[in-house]
Design a protein around this motif. Structure first.
Motif, mmCIF file in Angstrom:
data_model
loop_
_atom_site.group_PDB
_atom_site.id
_atom_site.type_symbol
_atom_site.label_atom_id
_atom_site.label_comp_id
_atom_site.label_asym_id
_atom_site.label_seq_id
_atom_site.Cartn_x
_atom_site.Cartn_y
_atom_site.Cartn_z
ATOM 1 N N ASP A 219 85.549 72.357 -28.146
ATOM 2 C CA ASP A 219 84.573 72.444 -29.238
ATOM 3 C C ASP A 219 83.494 71.373 -29.118
ATOM 4 O O ASP A 219 82.340 71.605 -29.518
ATOM 5 N N ILE A 222 80.931 72.659 -26.685
ATOM 6 C CA ILE A 222 80.134 73.726 -27.299
ATOM 7 C C ILE A 222 79.081 73.130 -28.228
ATOM 8 O O ILE A 222 77.903 73.523 -28.201
ATOM 9 N N ASN A 223 79.490 72.158 -29.043
ATOM 10 C CA ASN A 223 78.550 71.532 -29.981
ATOM 11 C C ASN A 223 77.413 70.824 -29.251
ATOM 12 O O ASN A 223 76.278 70.781 -29.738
ATOM 13 N N GLN A 224 77.712 70.275 -28.076
ATOM 14 C CA GLN A 224 76.677 69.570 -27.312
ATOM 15 C C GLN A 224 75.588 70.505 -26.798
ATOM 16 O O GLN A 224 74.483 70.065 -26.484
ATOM 17 N N GLU A 226 74.454 73.039 -28.613
ATOM 18 C CA GLU A 226 73.767 73.619 -29.763
ATOM 19 C C GLU A 226 72.254 73.451 -29.620
ATOM 20 O O GLU A 226 71.748 72.360 -29.358
ATOM 21 N N GLY A 227 71.519 74.560 -29.782
ATOM 22 C CA GLY A 227 70.061 74.510 -29.708
ATOM 23 C C GLY A 227 69.497 74.482 -28.298
ATOM 24 O O GLY A 227 68.285 74.315 -28.126
ATOM 25 N N ARG A 228 70.363 74.681 -27.296
ATOM 26 C CA ARG A 228 69.898 74.604 -25.907
ATOM 27 C C ARG A 228 70.131 75.876 -25.092
ATOM 28 O O ARG A 228 69.754 75.929 -23.924
ATOM 29 N N TYR A 263 69.321 77.720 -19.999
ATOM 30 C CA TYR A 263 69.448 76.399 -20.609
ATOM 31 C C TYR A 263 68.048 75.802 -20.719
ATOM 32 O O TYR A 263 67.313 75.737 -19.733
ATOM 33 N N ARG A 275 70.655 81.350 -29.107
ATOM 34 C CA ARG A 275 71.978 81.929 -29.326
ATOM 35 C C ARG A 275 72.986 80.831 -29.604
ATOM 36 O O ARG A 275 72.822 79.679 -29.189
ATOM 37 N N GLN A 276 74.051 81.230 -30.313
ATOM 38 C CA GLN A 276 75.150 80.300 -30.568
ATOM 39 C C GLN A 276 75.927 80.122 -29.272
ATOM 40 O O GLN A 276 76.443 81.091 -28.719
ATOM 41 N N PRO A 277 75.999 78.901 -28.736
ATOM 42 C CA PRO A 277 76.699 78.718 -27.457
ATOM 43 C C PRO A 277 78.200 78.944 -27.595
ATOM 44 O O PRO A 277 78.772 78.782 -28.677
ATOM 45 N N ASP A 278 78.833 79.333 -26.506
ATOM 46 C CA ASP A 278 80.283 79.443 -26.456
ATOM 47 C C ASP A 278 80.776 78.709 -25.208
ATOM 48 O O ASP A 278 79.986 78.127 -24.462
#
Length: 291
Positions: A219, A222-224, A226-228, A263, A275-278
């Motif tokens: 997680d 994934i948060n890192q 975000e927005g990329r 990216y 998009r929301q990264p996974d």
């Protein structure tokens, strides 16, 4: 609580392939995911942890013991489930587990019987205990593999590509079994299935070409991102142009067209949507940045 500390492991084969380059990890109880493409060095790392081969340099400390110096120390507490394991034709699950239990040093016949029946129950194979393992389905064989790996109450279990070839129902059943077992022991899960790592693992590592690219919590990675991560559906013929202009980390087919993920620190424009990264984006982003 079990602890496995891997410090600066290095291994170069005679043909010049650098299978491990200064890999350092610290692993505790639970399921630890090891992700990487074929040839990344996952199998070399697992064989070295299991004491099946020696590194050129580096240390492996398991519960305070140096297992590079004395490989037998980890073998006494190890369960191993390889990707493919052979079975004797016409030998029942019970008889094969009995044979393996003797090889693992369980000398008491009473203890062997109790362990075998309990493991067959745990892996949902009790009703099939008298059937030949060679006649089992792929999922049943993998569950049998877990049963044999758990003989002798190991403290560390190494599992190599366990759900390859399983249908979705068997895969879910197998993953639930691993999750239950992982509460008490260390499980190292080597796989190329990103979804399994995200569903099962509290810690993970990504390796490629013998090097450690990332190590931590899924997680957090994934948060890192975000927005990329940005996506767009394009015509297949346009892919080379997009590869030239953007950092394309993955390409997937959708209804005959290609969906690309790129990216970018800032909005790339040109029709891309955030998009929301996974975890799959994490995996491909790490591989992309090492090319």
């Amino acid at each position: 609580m079990n602890t496995l500390k891997i410090d600066k492991l290095t291994k170069t084969y005679a043909n010049g392939v650098k299978a491990m380059q200064n890999i350092s990890l610290e692993i505790g109880n639970g399921i630890f995911g090891l992700l990487g493409p074929n040839g990344a060095g996952k199998s070399t790392l697992m064989r070295t942890i299991a004491g099946l081969q020696q590194p050129d340099s580096g240390q492996i400390i398991f519960n305070g013991a140096d297992v590079v110096a004395e490989p037998v120390l980890i073998k006494q507490h190890l369960g191993y489930l390889p990707q493919d394991f052979g079975v004797y034709p016409k030998v029942s699950a019970y008889d094969l587990l009995e044979h393996l239990a003797v090889l693992k040093g369980i000398t008491s016949a009473k203890e062997r019987k109790e362990q075998i029946l309990a493991l067959l129950e745990k892996t949902n194979l009790y009703a099939h205990r008298n059937k030949a393992v060679s006649s089992y389905s792929g999922g049943m064989r993998q569950r049998f593999g877990v049963a044999q790996a758990l003989l002798g109450n190991p403290h560390i279990i190494i599992v190599d590509e366990p759900t390859a070839g399983l249908d979705p129902e068997e895969r879910n059943r197998f993953n639930n079994l691993l999750s239950e077992i992982g509460e008490q022991v260390i499980i190292i899960l080597s796989t190329h299935l990103v979804e399994d790592v995200h569903n099962l693992c509290t810690q993970m590592a990504i390796i490629n070409k013998g090097s450690l690219l990332a190590y931590g919590e899924p997680d957090t990675f994934i948060n890192q991102l975000e927005g990329r991560i940005w996506s767009q559906t394009i015509d297949r013929a346009d892919l080379p142009t997009f590869r030239e202009q953007y950092q394309v980390i993955s390409v997937q087919l959708h209804a005959g067209r290609q969906s690309i993920h790129v990216y970018a620190e800032n909005e790339p424009g040109n029709g891309f949507a955030l998009r929301q990264p996974d975890l799959e984006d994490v995996y491909f982003a790490q591989l992309y940045h090492t090319k």
